[in-house]
Design an enzyme around this catalytic site. Structure first.
Site, PDB file in Angstrom:
ATOM      1  N   PRO A  13     114.357  17.499 -67.481  1.00  0.00           N
ATOM      2  CA  PRO A  13     113.240  16.751 -68.067  1.00  0.00           C
ATOM      3  C   PRO A  13     113.185  16.843 -69.593  1.00  0.00           C
ATOM      4  O   PRO A  13     112.486  16.068 -70.235  1.00  0.00           O
ATOM      5  CB  PRO A  13     111.998  17.390 -67.427  1.00  0.00           C
ATOM      6  CG  PRO A  13     112.442  18.722 -66.941  1.00  0.00           C
ATOM      7  CD  PRO A  13     113.881  18.568 -66.585  1.00  0.00           C
ATOM      8  N   GLU A  15     113.018  26.748 -61.060  1.00  0.00           N
ATOM      9  CA  GLU A  15     112.258  26.591 -62.297  1.00  0.00           C
ATOM     10  C   GLU A  15     113.105  26.074 -63.460  1.00  0.00           C
ATOM     11  O   GLU A  15     112.610  25.411 -64.349  1.00  0.00           O
ATOM     12  CB  GLU A  15     111.613  27.938 -62.679  1.00  0.00           C
ATOM     13  CG  GLU A  15     110.660  27.863 -63.848  1.00  0.00           C
ATOM     14  CD  GLU A  15     109.427  27.020 -63.542  1.00  0.00           C
ATOM     15  OE1 GLU A  15     108.822  26.514 -64.501  1.00  0.00           O
ATOM     16  OE2 GLU A  15     109.091  26.873 -62.357  1.00  0.00           O
ATOM     17  N   ARG A  25     127.770   0.309 -60.906  1.00  0.00           N
ATOM     18  CA  ARG A  25     127.723  -1.151 -60.781  1.00  0.00           C
ATOM     19  C   ARG A  25     128.197  -1.857 -62.053  1.00  0.00           C
ATOM     20  O   ARG A  25     128.469  -3.060 -62.034  1.00  0.00           O
ATOM     21  CB  ARG A  25     126.313  -1.608 -60.406  1.00  0.00           C
ATOM     22  CG  ARG A  25     125.269  -1.354 -61.454  1.00  0.00           C
ATOM     23  CD  ARG A  25     123.856  -1.561 -60.906  1.00  0.00           C
ATOM     24  NE  ARG A  25     123.703  -2.872 -60.320  1.00  0.00           N
ATOM     25  CZ  ARG A  25     123.436  -3.978 -61.006  1.00  0.00           C
ATOM     26  NH1 ARG A  25     123.304  -3.907 -62.329  1.00  0.00           N
ATOM     27  NH2 ARG A  25     123.290  -5.129 -60.409  1.00  0.00           N
ATOM     28  N   ASP A  41     120.774  -8.806 -65.840  1.00  0.00           N
ATOM     29  CA  ASP A  41     119.797  -7.817 -65.395  1.00  0.00           C
ATOM     30  C   ASP A  41     118.808  -7.487 -66.493  1.00  0.00           C
ATOM     31  O   ASP A  41     119.113  -7.595 -67.682  1.00  0.00           O
ATOM     32  CB  ASP A  41     120.493  -6.522 -64.972  1.00  0.00           C
ATOM     33  CG  ASP A  41     121.267  -6.671 -63.679  1.00  0.00           C
ATOM     34  OD1 ASP A  41     121.021  -7.651 -62.958  1.00  0.00           O
ATOM     35  OD2 ASP A  41     122.117  -5.809 -63.398  1.00  0.00           O
TER      36      ASP A  41
END
Length: 245
Positions: free
Chosen positions: A87, A114, A152, A167
């Site tokens: 994160p 953690e 992709r 896209d």
């Protein structure tokens, strides 16, 4: 492209990697995928991969030995992109997917608990990537999401090489509206321009729709997009139209 996943839960990848586009890419020998359970590389009789953090604190931290040992067995080079799902990393984007689609070898380190012993981050990792400003239980789901977005884009994976170019985010804007048969459904009709056969007008309409959608749904993207003079004129006209209606 070779893709390795260092994970404590290799079975999580089975269904995703063996379906749809990702399976097709493997069948065509465009990608090779491999899951490695780094618990097998633990250096203790209980195969323990985590321990309490020095200095105290909540939760458990992944030990360095299992991950370092697992990486030794992978045939990686200085060109290998070793990605830590974290994160704290830079937010994943279409631009990063395009960048990584040119790599020959990617290793995803999927943590749990953690966090990671800092020596893993400092000595093994080339990229720290986050899926957003939230915390997940582990890195497996983000790694699979990234794999789908990356693979992709590799030439030969999609049936139509132009498929991904329209896209959302590919050019910095959201995708234009799409329609198919029937022409009329419950009183709702397809825009006439799409039935006109005039490709120049269709492309113009699609570009304008991308600008409109991005303005309404992701105005932050427009701040980064290099608007042409025609784009600015169109958006100004559109905004005035909204004010008058």
């Amino acid at each position: 492209m070779k893709i390795d996943y260092l994970t404590l839960f290799p079975e999580m990848f089975d269904d995703v990697l063996n379906q749809s586009i990702l399976k097709r890419a493997q069948d065509k020998n465009i990608i090779e995928v491999n899951t490695v359970n780094f618990r097998d590389y633990a250096e203790n009789k209980h195969n323990q991969v985590d321990d309490y953090p020095y200095g105290g604190g909540q939760g458990m931290v992944l030990k360095p030995e299992p991950v370092f040992n697992a990486m030794k067995d992978l045939k990686h080079t200085d060109k290998t992109r070793v990605i830590l799902m974290c994160p704290q990393g830079r937010p994943f984007s279409q631009a990063i997917a395009e960048e990584l689609s040119e790599a020959e070898h990617i290793v995803f380190i999927c943590g749990h608990y953690e966090g990671y012993d800092e020596r893993i981050r400092e000595n093994l990792v080339t990229d720290e990537i986050s899926m957003g400003d939230y915390v997940l239980t582990g890195g497996e789901l983000p790694a699979m999401t990234m794999t789908d977005a990356i693979v992709r884009l590799i030439p030969g994976v999609l049936g139509n090489e132009q498929s991904h170019q329209d896209d959302s985010f590919s050019d910095g804007l959201l995708e234009f509206p799409q329609y198919t048969r029937p022409r009329e459904y419950k009183g709702m009709t397809v825009p006439d321009v799409l039935l006109s056969g005039n490709h120049a007008n269709i492309e113009k309409w699609r570009h304008e729709q991308k600008l409109i959608r991005t303005l309404h749904k992701r105005p932050d993207l427009l701040e980064k997009y290099q608007l042409s003079d025609k784009d600015k004129e169109f958006l100004e006209s559109y905004k005035n139209q909204l004010k008058n209606n």
